[in-house]
Design a protein around this motif. Structure first.
Motif, PDB file in Angstrom:
ATOM      1  N   ARG A   1     106.779 116.639  70.195  1.00 35.46           N
ATOM      2  CA  ARG A   1     106.251 117.950  69.772  1.00 35.46           C
ATOM      3  C   ARG A   1     105.056 118.411  69.636  1.00 35.46           C
ATOM      4  NH1 ARG A   1     111.529 120.536  68.306  1.00 35.46           N
ATOM      5  NH2 ARG A   1     110.612 121.433  66.311  1.00 35.46           N
ATOM      6  N   PRO A   2     104.344 119.378  70.115  1.00 37.43           N
ATOM      7  CA  PRO A   2     103.160 119.896  70.120  1.00 37.43           C
ATOM      8  C   PRO A   2     102.740 120.067  68.766  1.00 37.43           C
ATOM      9  CG  PRO A   2     104.227 121.314  71.639  1.00 37.43           C
ATOM     10  CD  PRO A   2     105.479 120.561  71.021  1.00 37.43           C
TER      11      PRO A   2
ATOM     12  N   VAL B   1      99.198 123.581  65.285  1.00 32.65           N
ATOM     13  CA  VAL B   1     100.609 124.375  65.349  1.00 32.65           C
ATOM     14  C   VAL B   1     101.276 124.284  64.052  1.00 32.65           C
ATOM     15  CG1 VAL B   1     102.735 124.181  66.322  1.00 32.65           C
ATOM     16  CG2 VAL B   1     100.780 123.620  67.876  1.00 32.65           C
TER      17      VAL B   1
ATOM     18  N   VAL C   1     107.344 125.008  65.563  1.00 28.42           N
ATOM     19  CA  VAL C   1     107.981 125.507  66.735  1.00 28.42           C
ATOM     20  C   VAL C   1     109.002 126.546  66.683  1.00 28.42           C
ATOM     21  CG1 VAL C   1     109.022 124.507  68.709  1.00 28.42           C
ATOM     22  CG2 VAL C   1     107.432 122.973  67.731  1.00 28.42           C
TER      23      VAL C   1
ATOM     24  N   TYR D   1     107.736 126.015  75.075  1.00 29.44           N
ATOM     25  CA  TYR D   1     107.709 126.019  73.570  1.00 29.44           C
ATOM     26  C   TYR D   1     106.849 127.115  73.202  1.00 29.44           C
ATOM     27  CZ  TYR D   1     108.172 120.860  73.890  1.00 29.44           C
ATOM     28  OH  TYR D   1     108.628 119.584  74.336  1.00 29.44           O
ATOM     29  N   THR D   2     107.466 128.096  72.168  1.00 27.42           N
ATOM     30  CA  THR D   2     106.835 129.128  71.614  1.00 27.42           C
ATOM     31  C   THR D   2     106.530 128.558  70.455  1.00 27.42           C
ATOM     32  OG1 THR D   2     108.311 130.754  72.816  1.00 27.42           O
ATOM     33  CG2 THR D   2     106.934 131.413  70.745  1.00 27.42           C
ATOM     34  N   LEU D   3     105.148 128.617  70.456  1.00 26.75           N
ATOM     35  CA  LEU D   3     104.546 128.221  68.894  1.00 26.75           C
ATOM     36  C   LEU D   3     103.809 129.106  68.060  1.00 26.75           C
ATOM     37  CD1 LEU D   3     102.678 125.237  70.758  1.00 26.75           C
ATOM     38  CD2 LEU D   3     104.591 125.018  69.965  1.00 26.75           C
ATOM     39  N   GLU D   4     104.242 128.969  66.787  1.00 24.29           N
ATOM     40  CA  GLU D   4     103.357 129.816  66.060  1.00 24.29           C
ATOM     41  C   GLU D   4     102.005 128.844  65.289  1.00 24.29           C
ATOM     42  OE1 GLU D   4     104.065 131.984  61.722  1.00 24.29           O
ATOM     43  OE2 GLU D   4     105.547 132.069  63.367  1.00 24.29           O
ATOM     44  N   LEU D   5     100.849 129.360  65.503  1.00 26.57           N
ATOM     45  CA  LEU D   5      99.722 128.591  65.085  1.00 26.57           C
ATOM     46  C   LEU D   5      99.444 128.926  63.724  1.00 26.57           C
ATOM     47  CD1 LEU D   5      97.624 129.417  68.355  1.00 26.57           C
ATOM     48  CD2 LEU D   5      99.161 127.342  67.925  1.00 26.57           C
TER      49      LEU D   5
ATOM     50  N   ARG E   1     101.292 133.667  67.915  1.00 30.23           N
ATOM     51  CA  ARG E   1     102.188 133.056  68.791  1.00 30.23           C
ATOM     52  C   ARG E   1     101.832 132.644  70.263  1.00 30.23           C
ATOM     53  NH1 ARG E   1     108.247 134.662  66.777  1.00 30.23           N
ATOM     54  NH2 ARG E   1     107.872 133.781  64.596  1.00 30.23           N
TER      55      ARG E   1
ATOM     56  N   THR F   1     102.897 130.760  73.908  1.00 33.37           N
ATOM     57  CA  THR F   1     104.086 129.950  74.708  1.00 33.37           C
ATOM     58  C   THR F   1     103.373 129.036  75.636  1.00 33.37           C
ATOM     59  OG1 THR F   1     105.758 131.787  74.866  1.00 33.37           O
ATOM     60  CG2 THR F   1     105.983 130.158  76.290  1.00 33.37           C
TER      61      THR F   1
END
Length: 83
Positions: free
Chosen positions: A19-20, A32, A35, A55-59, A64, A66
């Motif tokens: 997982r990032p 991050v 996710v 992965y679409t990530l919310e920082l 956001r 991808t």
């Protein structure tokens, strides 16, 4: 070498258990926050096999992005959906 503003750009990702957790792009490291979405693509692109995890990530900043990881090589890229 980018040929289009939509081409993916290399990024550095620190992942824990796949997982990032941190993303570094454009010389800025960001944590991050979560996710949002995960999906896998297995296909052929002009006779070249493609295998990627997206992965679409919310920082933590609230933005956001991808990112995807090439499989099996492990290289990470930021997907540019807009110019």
């Amino acid at each position: 070498m980018k040929t289009s503003p939509f081409d993916p750009e290399p990024v550095e990702v620190v992942a824990v258990n796949g997982r990032p957790m941190w993303v570094t792009f454009r010389k800025k490291r960001q944590k991050v926050g979560g996710v949002v979405n995960i999906w896998r693509v297995d296909d052929t692109w002009w006779q070249t096999p493609v295998a990627r995890m997206y992965y679409t990530l919310e920082l933590e900043s609230g933005s956001r992005i991808t990112v995807f990881q090439e499989l099996p090589g492990g290289t990470w890229y930021r997907q540019n959906w807009t110019a």
